[in-house]
Design a protein around this motif. Structure first.
Motif, PDB file in Angstrom:
ATOM      1  N   TYR A   1       2.338  52.440  -5.180  1.00 48.70           N
ATOM      2  CA  TYR A   1       3.614  52.621  -4.419  1.00 48.70           C
ATOM      3  C   TYR A   1       4.306  51.636  -4.015  1.00 48.70           C
ATOM      4  O   TYR A   1       5.679  51.640  -4.445  1.00 48.70           O
TER       5      TYR A   1
ATOM      6  N   CYS B   1       7.805  52.431  -5.809  1.00 44.68           N
ATOM      7  CA  CYS B   1       8.903  52.692  -4.847  1.00 44.68           C
ATOM      8  C   CYS B   1       9.624  51.717  -4.094  1.00 44.68           C
ATOM      9  O   CYS B   1      10.636  51.885  -3.318  1.00 44.68           O
TER      10      CYS B   1
ATOM     11  N   GLN C   1      14.980  58.481   3.381  1.00 40.61           N
ATOM     12  CA  GLN C   1      14.505  58.145   2.305  1.00 40.61           C
ATOM     13  C   GLN C   1      13.354  57.615   2.089  1.00 40.61           C
ATOM     14  O   GLN C   1      12.533  57.940   1.234  1.00 40.61           O
ATOM     15  N   SER C   2      12.822  56.686   3.103  1.00 42.23           N
ATOM     16  CA  SER C   2      11.507  55.951   2.899  1.00 42.23           C
ATOM     17  C   SER C   2      10.592  56.922   3.161  1.00 42.23           C
ATOM     18  O   SER C   2       9.369  56.925   2.416  1.00 42.23           O
TER      19      SER C   2
ATOM     20  N   THR D   1      10.309  59.390   0.237  1.00 43.41           N
ATOM     21  CA  THR D   1       9.540  58.852  -0.701  1.00 43.41           C
ATOM     22  C   THR D   1       8.044  58.618  -0.508  1.00 43.41           C
ATOM     23  O   THR D   1       7.334  59.085  -1.699  1.00 43.41           O
TER      24      THR D   1
ATOM     25  N   ASN E   1       6.273  62.301  -0.913  1.00 46.34           N
ATOM     26  CA  ASN E   1       6.349  62.503  -2.262  1.00 46.34           C
ATOM     27  C   ASN E   1       5.196  61.816  -3.353  1.00 46.34           C
ATOM     28  O   ASN E   1       4.567  62.216  -3.804  1.00 46.34           O
ATOM     29  N   TYR E   2       5.399  60.541  -2.964  1.00 44.62           N
ATOM     30  CA  TYR E   2       4.396  59.597  -3.818  1.00 44.62           C
ATOM     31  C   TYR E   2       2.873  59.938  -3.604  1.00 44.62           C
ATOM     32  O   TYR E   2       1.983  60.091  -4.368  1.00 44.62           O
TER      33      TYR E   2
END
Length: 178
Positions: free
Chosen positions: A74, A78, A90-91, A94, A97-98
């Motif tokens: 990650y 990311c 966004q964090s 992300t 999803n990761y």
């Protein structure tokens, strides 16, 4: 040695560790964690007992190591948004999803009653990566991390009825004041 650095191990070592981790997760889908033997893991992973013990001292160590590899991936893939407004939409998006890629692993950990492994790893990540770069109380960071982990687990357990975007939008509307 940095705990969440991919470079801590060679690619071959990482591959072997990930095989052992994945074998353990696959076994956890078949039987309870306490019924899994080291012999079961090495057979499923296709490695020797000596190789197993080169990297791990216990079954729990496998799970901790696998989780560290996931988090290191990650960090490498990311990064993080260390803006003043962290956490951002966004964090959060992300991260959801990761980590969704490893949902089976996380759910196996929870079903095995080993949630503490998850929260300890998240706290370590926050202590090593986020807290040094973000000017906020560490407790604010722990609050966010624990909440996000709980949201992620409940999202996965419920069959992901909402999409990650909707969850991230809802979380980003919440503001914690110092």
């Amino acid at each position: 040695m940095q705990k969440f650095s991919i470079s801590n191990f060679t690619k071959r070592n990482k591959f072997t560790r990930m095989c052992i981790g994945e074998a353990t997760v696959n076994l956890m889908k078949e039987k309870t964690f306490d019924k899994i033997k080291i012999l079961d893991i090495v057979r499923k992973a296709g490695v020797s007992r000596m190789t197993f013990y080169k990297y791990y001292h216990s079954k729990e160590g496998v799970l901790e190591g696998y989780l560290q590899e996931i988090i290191a991936g990650y960090v490498e893939e990311c990064g993080e948004d260390f803006s003043k407004d962290y956490p951002t939409f966004q964090s959060t998006y992300t991260a959801l999803n990761y980590f969704d890629r490893y949902a089976d692993f996380f759910l196996c950990i929870v079903r095995a009653g080993l949630y503490s492994l998850l929260i300890n790893a998240v706290n370590s990540y926050m202590e090593e990566t986020i807290i040094p770069r973000y000017e906020a109380s560490p407790y604010t960071i722990y609050y966010y991390a624990g909440a996000l982990l709980n949201i992620f687990i409940k999202w996965e357990e419920s069959g992901k009825k909402e999409d990650a975007r909707t969850i991230a939008e809802n979380i980003s509307k919440l503001k914690v004041t110092e």
